[in-house]
Design a protein around this motif. Structure first.
Motif, PDB file in Angstrom:
ATOM      1  N   GLY A  38      55.100  26.795  44.833  1.00 36.59           N
ATOM      2  CA  GLY A  38      55.532  25.593  45.555  1.00 36.59           C
ATOM      3  C   GLY A  38      56.602  25.844  46.600  1.00 36.59           C
ATOM      4  O   GLY A  38      56.919  24.969  47.392  1.00 36.59           O
ATOM      5  N   GLY A  39      57.167  27.074  46.632  1.00 40.14           N
ATOM      6  CA  GLY A  39      58.190  27.380  47.629  1.00 40.14           C
ATOM      7  C   GLY A  39      57.569  27.944  48.897  1.00 40.14           C
ATOM      8  O   GLY A  39      56.334  28.082  48.989  1.00 40.14           O
ATOM      9  N   PRO A  40      58.408  28.284  49.881  1.00 41.30           N
ATOM     10  CA  PRO A  40      57.891  28.759  51.173  1.00 41.30           C
ATOM     11  C   PRO A  40      57.139  30.083  51.092  1.00 41.30           C
ATOM     12  O   PRO A  40      56.089  30.237  51.738  1.00 41.30           O
ATOM     13  N   THR A  41      57.638  31.030  50.306  1.00 37.44           N
ATOM     14  CA  THR A  41      56.943  32.321  50.193  1.00 37.44           C
ATOM     15  C   THR A  41      55.584  32.114  49.550  1.00 37.44           C
ATOM     16  O   THR A  41      54.565  32.639  50.012  1.00 37.44           O
ATOM     17  N   ASP A  42      55.566  31.302  48.487  1.00 40.35           N
ATOM     18  CA  ASP A  42      54.320  31.003  47.774  1.00 40.35           C
ATOM     19  C   ASP A  42      53.330  30.309  48.702  1.00 40.35           C
ATOM     20  O   ASP A  42      52.152  30.698  48.784  1.00 40.35           O
ATOM     21  N   ALA A  43      53.807  29.312  49.458  1.00 39.95           N
ATOM     22  CA  ALA A  43      52.917  28.543  50.335  1.00 39.95           C
ATOM     23  C   ALA A  43      52.327  29.419  51.440  1.00 39.95           C
ATOM     24  O   ALA A  43      51.112  29.408  51.691  1.00 39.95           O
ATOM     25  N   LEU A  44      53.167  30.244  52.068  1.00 46.18           N
ATOM     26  CA  LEU A  44      52.684  31.114  53.151  1.00 46.18           C
ATOM     27  C   LEU A  44      51.713  32.157  52.586  1.00 46.18           C
ATOM     28  O   LEU A  44      50.648  32.423  53.171  1.00 46.18           O
ATOM     29  N   ALA A  45      52.043  32.714  51.430  1.00 43.02           N
ATOM     30  CA  ALA A  45      51.177  33.739  50.812  1.00 43.02           C
ATOM     31  C   ALA A  45      49.815  33.156  50.451  1.00 43.02           C
ATOM     32  O   ALA A  45      48.778  33.772  50.716  1.00 43.02           O
ATOM     33  N   ARG A  46      49.802  31.952  49.883  1.00 40.81           N
ATOM     34  CA  ARG A  46      48.514  31.349  49.494  1.00 40.81           C
ATOM     35  C   ARG A  46      47.646  31.052  50.711  1.00 40.81           C
ATOM     36  O   ARG A  46      46.428  31.268  50.696  1.00 40.81           O
ATOM     37  N   SER A  47      48.284  30.607  51.794  1.00 40.51           N
ATOM     38  CA  SER A  47      47.514  30.295  53.012  1.00 40.51           C
ATOM     39  C   SER A  47      46.885  31.566  53.578  1.00 40.51           C
ATOM     40  O   SER A  47      45.691  31.607  53.877  1.00 40.51           O
ATOM     41  N   ILE A  48      47.661  32.633  53.689  1.00 39.30           N
ATOM     42  CA  ILE A  48      47.145  33.888  54.253  1.00 39.30           C
ATOM     43  C   ILE A  48      46.148  34.546  53.290  1.00 39.30           C
ATOM     44  O   ILE A  48      45.102  35.062  53.711  1.00 39.30           O
ATOM     45  N   ALA A  49      46.432  34.457  51.996  1.00 41.29           N
ATOM     46  CA  ALA A  49      45.518  35.048  50.995  1.00 41.29           C
ATOM     47  C   ALA A  49      44.128  34.420  51.089  1.00 41.29           C
ATOM     48  O   ALA A  49      43.108  35.112  51.053  1.00 41.29           O
ATOM     49  N   GLU A  50      44.094  33.116  51.260  1.00 40.66           N
ATOM     50  CA  GLU A  50      42.806  32.413  51.329  1.00 40.66           C
ATOM     51  C   GLU A  50      41.982  32.928  52.508  1.00 40.66           C
ATOM     52  O   GLU A  50      40.781  33.155  52.406  1.00 40.66           O
ATOM     53  N   ARG A  51      42.640  33.192  53.635  1.00 42.92           N
ATOM     54  CA  ARG A  51      41.919  33.675  54.820  1.00 42.92           C
ATOM     55  C   ARG A  51      41.543  35.145  54.708  1.00 42.92           C
ATOM     56  O   ARG A  51      40.448  35.547  55.107  1.00 42.92           O
ATOM     57  N   VAL A  52      42.450  35.964  54.196  1.00 44.38           N
ATOM     58  CA  VAL A  52      42.136  37.401  54.065  1.00 44.38           C
ATOM     59  C   VAL A  52      41.016  37.603  53.039  1.00 44.38           C
ATOM     60  O   VAL A  52      40.119  38.432  53.225  1.00 44.38           O
ATOM     61  N   ALA A  53      41.025  36.770  52.001  1.00 41.98           N
ATOM     62  CA  ALA A  53      39.977  36.853  50.964  1.00 41.98           C
ATOM     63  C   ALA A  53      38.597  36.650  51.582  1.00 41.98           C
ATOM     64  O   ALA A  53      37.644  37.363  51.249  1.00 41.98           O
ATOM     65  N   ARG A  54      38.499  35.716  52.517  1.00 41.55           N
ATOM     66  CA  ARG A  54      37.208  35.477  53.172  1.00 41.55           C
ATOM     67  C   ARG A  54      36.740  36.749  53.894  1.00 41.55           C
ATOM     68  O   ARG A  54      35.565  37.088  53.880  1.00 41.55           O
ATOM     69  N   GLU A  55      37.677  37.452  54.507  1.00 41.47           N
ATOM     70  CA  GLU A  55      37.326  38.655  55.277  1.00 41.47           C
ATOM     71  C   GLU A  55      36.932  39.812  54.380  1.00 41.47           C
ATOM     72  O   GLU A  55      36.019  40.565  54.679  1.00 41.47           O
ATOM     73  N   ILE A  56      37.620  39.970  53.235  1.00 41.39           N
ATOM     74  CA  ILE A  56      37.324  41.133  52.391  1.00 41.39           C
ATOM     75  C   ILE A  56      36.254  40.835  51.342  1.00 41.39           C
ATOM     76  O   ILE A  56      35.792  41.725  50.636  1.00 41.39           O
ATOM     77  N   GLY A  57      35.891  39.559  51.223  1.00 39.80           N
ATOM     78  CA  GLY A  57      34.750  39.208  50.361  1.00 39.80           C
ATOM     79  C   GLY A  57      35.046  39.139  48.870  1.00 39.80           C
ATOM     80  O   GLY A  57      34.142  39.196  48.048  1.00 39.80           O
ATOM     81  N   GLN A  58      36.341  39.060  48.504  1.00 38.18           N
ATOM     82  CA  GLN A  58      36.709  38.875  47.099  1.00 38.18           C
ATOM     83  C   GLN A  58      37.901  37.928  47.030  1.00 38.18           C
ATOM     84  O   GLN A  58      38.734  37.949  47.940  1.00 38.18           O
ATOM     85  N   PRO A  59      38.023  37.125  45.962  1.00 42.11           N
ATOM     86  CA  PRO A  59      39.175  36.220  45.852  1.00 42.11           C
ATOM     87  C   PRO A  59      40.493  36.999  45.749  1.00 42.11           C
ATOM     88  O   PRO A  59      40.516  38.121  45.241  1.00 42.11           O
ATOM     89  N   ILE A  60      41.564  36.412  46.282  1.00 37.52           N
ATOM     90  CA  ILE A  60      42.905  36.971  46.094  1.00 37.52           C
ATOM     91  C   ILE A  60      43.670  35.986  45.223  1.00 37.52           C
ATOM     92  O   ILE A  60      43.852  34.829  45.594  1.00 37.52           O
ATOM     93  N   ILE A  61      44.075  36.463  44.060  1.00 30.88           N
ATOM     94  CA  ILE A  61      44.766  35.612  43.086  1.00 30.88           C
ATOM     95  C   ILE A  61      46.276  35.777  43.260  1.00 30.88           C
ATOM     96  O   ILE A  61      46.767  36.896  43.395  1.00 30.88           O
ATOM     97  N   ILE A  62      46.978  34.653  43.273  1.00 33.53           N
ATOM     98  CA  ILE A  62      48.433  34.706  43.386  1.00 33.53           C
ATOM     99  C   ILE A  62      49.042  34.708  41.983  1.00 33.53           C
ATOM    100  O   ILE A  62      48.751  33.825  41.175  1.00 33.53           O
ATOM    101  N   ASP A  63      49.860  35.734  41.713  1.00 29.89           N
ATOM    102  CA  ASP A  63      50.548  35.836  40.408  1.00 29.89           C
ATOM    103  C   ASP A  63      52.034  35.584  40.666  1.00 29.89           C
ATOM    104  O   ASP A  63      52.714  36.435  41.234  1.00 29.89           O
ATOM    105  N   ASN A  64      52.523  34.395  40.311  1.00 25.65           N
ATOM    106  CA  ASN A  64      53.950  34.092  40.501  1.00 25.65           C
ATOM    107  C   ASN A  64      54.767  34.767  39.401  1.00 25.65           C
ATOM    108  O   ASN A  64      54.588  34.468  38.225  1.00 25.65           O
ATOM    109  N   ALA A  65      55.637  35.695  39.806  1.00 25.40           N
ATOM    110  CA  ALA A  65      56.473  36.438  38.838  1.00 25.40           C
ATOM    111  C   ALA A  65      57.932  36.320  39.278  1.00 25.40           C
ATOM    112  O   ALA A  65      58.504  37.249  39.848  1.00 25.40           O
ATOM    113  N   PRO A  66      58.552  35.120  39.063  1.00 24.24           N
ATOM    114  CA  PRO A  66      59.902  34.883  39.596  1.00 24.24           C
ATOM    115  C   PRO A  66      61.010  35.537  38.780  1.00 24.24           C
ATOM    116  O   PRO A  66      60.794  36.002  37.674  1.00 24.24           O
TER     117      PRO A  66
END
Ligand code: MLT
Length: 324
Positions: A38-66
């Motif tokens: 829910g923070g800025p790093t998480d939000a930016l990472a999820r947005s970019i991950a969703e797009r990069v995942a489309r390019e590499i053809g596999q899901p990118i899972i976000i693991d929050n480890a605060p």
């Protein structure tokens, strides 16, 4: 004979890693985000991950480890298997400043990681709870000076950018504030909105929506010039801190030893995403600061990381920023 065997083995290894890279990825990939969701790093990472995942053809899972300003998640990534299936969402705090702040750090931002690519940067906004008496930045500084330790500033943990820049600002204007650490800027902002703390510095991508909905009041921004999205909000530089400028930088890193061909594949996927004007326009609308294409590349991120580790040693010493 021995040389022939060694050459054969080297050729085989090269062939194997290229075959591996061509096939990469064959399963979902995990990106570790060392702050709460829910923070800025998480939000930016999820947005970019969703797009990069489309390019590499596999899901990118976000693991929050605060925890510990992001150093817990970074240490976890440094220990991960260097096969390309675990990467770190790196950040100015735990990949730049942490060596200057933490006596014992379980990883080395430069030696233990291979830089893959760099995100755009985010400037920060100084916000206060709506009921706080300070109507502008000058009034907030006057309040802070008149009431030492009675200004409660939340942040994402010791060494996070919301902590570092708050500490730098307070020292520079000469006021003593109480810095209240959370597991991320997300929960830190919730308590500003709720009035449990007085204010915080948060990155624009998550700050702007709350300001637009009048859930908090913006008093100043850390960018060099005013933000088009917040025309009436002055910069710290034009008010209480001449020449002050700060923004948070981020990047993707892989554990040292990850095959170079895998790194190149992920970097190429990202650079393709950042060519999508509609996507980068959306980022710019959140006051995210886009960079030049070369700055996005892994090599540039590696150089930037080493330079930032050196810079923060100097900044932390001069500002006497220590971790309580
Ligand atoms: C920070 O440094 O303040 C972080 O970016 C916080 C976060 O992303 O939660």
């Amino acid at each position: 004979m021995k040389t022939k065997l060694m050459l054969g083995a080297a050729a085989l290894a090269l062939f194997a890693s290229q075959a591996l890279a061509q096939a990469y990825p064959t399963k979902p990939v995990t990106w570790i985000v060392p702050f709460a969701a829910g923070g800025p790093t998480d939000a930016l990472a999820r947005s970019i991950a969703e797009r990069v995942a489309r390019e590499i053809g596999q899901p990118i899972i976000i693991d929050n480890a605060p925890g510990a300003g992001g150093t817990v998640g970074a240490a976890k990534a440094a220990r991960a298997t260097p096969d390309g299936y675990t990467m770190l969402v790196g950040h100015m705090g735990y990949m730049g400043a942490a060596p200057a702040l933490y006596k014992k750090l379980a990883y080395d931002p430069v030696k233990d990681f291979a830089p893959v690519f760099r995100f755009p940067d985010t400037p920060l906004v100084l916000m206060v709870r709506n009921e706080h008496p300070a109507k502008d930045i000058q009034a907030l500084v006057a309040f802070g000076k008149a009431n030492p330790d009675k200004l409660f500033i939340s942040n994402a943990g010791m060494g996070s950018s919301s902590h570092l820049i708050a500490a730098l600002m307070a020292t520079a204007v000469g006021m003593k504030v109480t810095l209240v650490p959370y597991k991320g800027a997300g929960p830190a902002l919730v308590d500003v909105i709720g009035g449990q703390v007085d204010g915080m510095l948060d990155q624009t991508n998550t700050a702007l929506p709350q300001i637009k909905e009048n859930k908090v009041r913006a008093l100043a921004v850390t960018s060099k010039v005013r933000l088009p999205q917040l025309k009436d909000v002055p910069t710290l530089a034009e008010t209480v801190l001449p020449n002050f400028e700060a923004s948070t930088w981020y990047g993707i890193y892989a554990p040292k030893g990850t095959p170079p061909a895998v790194l190149a594949r992920v970097e190429a996927a990202y650079l393709k995403v950042m060519e999508d004007r509609a996507y980068t326009d959306k980022m710019a609308a959140q006051a995210i600061q886009l960079l030049g294409t070369d700055q996005y590349k892994g090599t540039a991120l590696g150089q930037h990381t080493a330079a930032e580790v050196a810079r923060w040693k100097d900044v932390a010493a001069k500002a006497r920023i220590t971790l309580d």
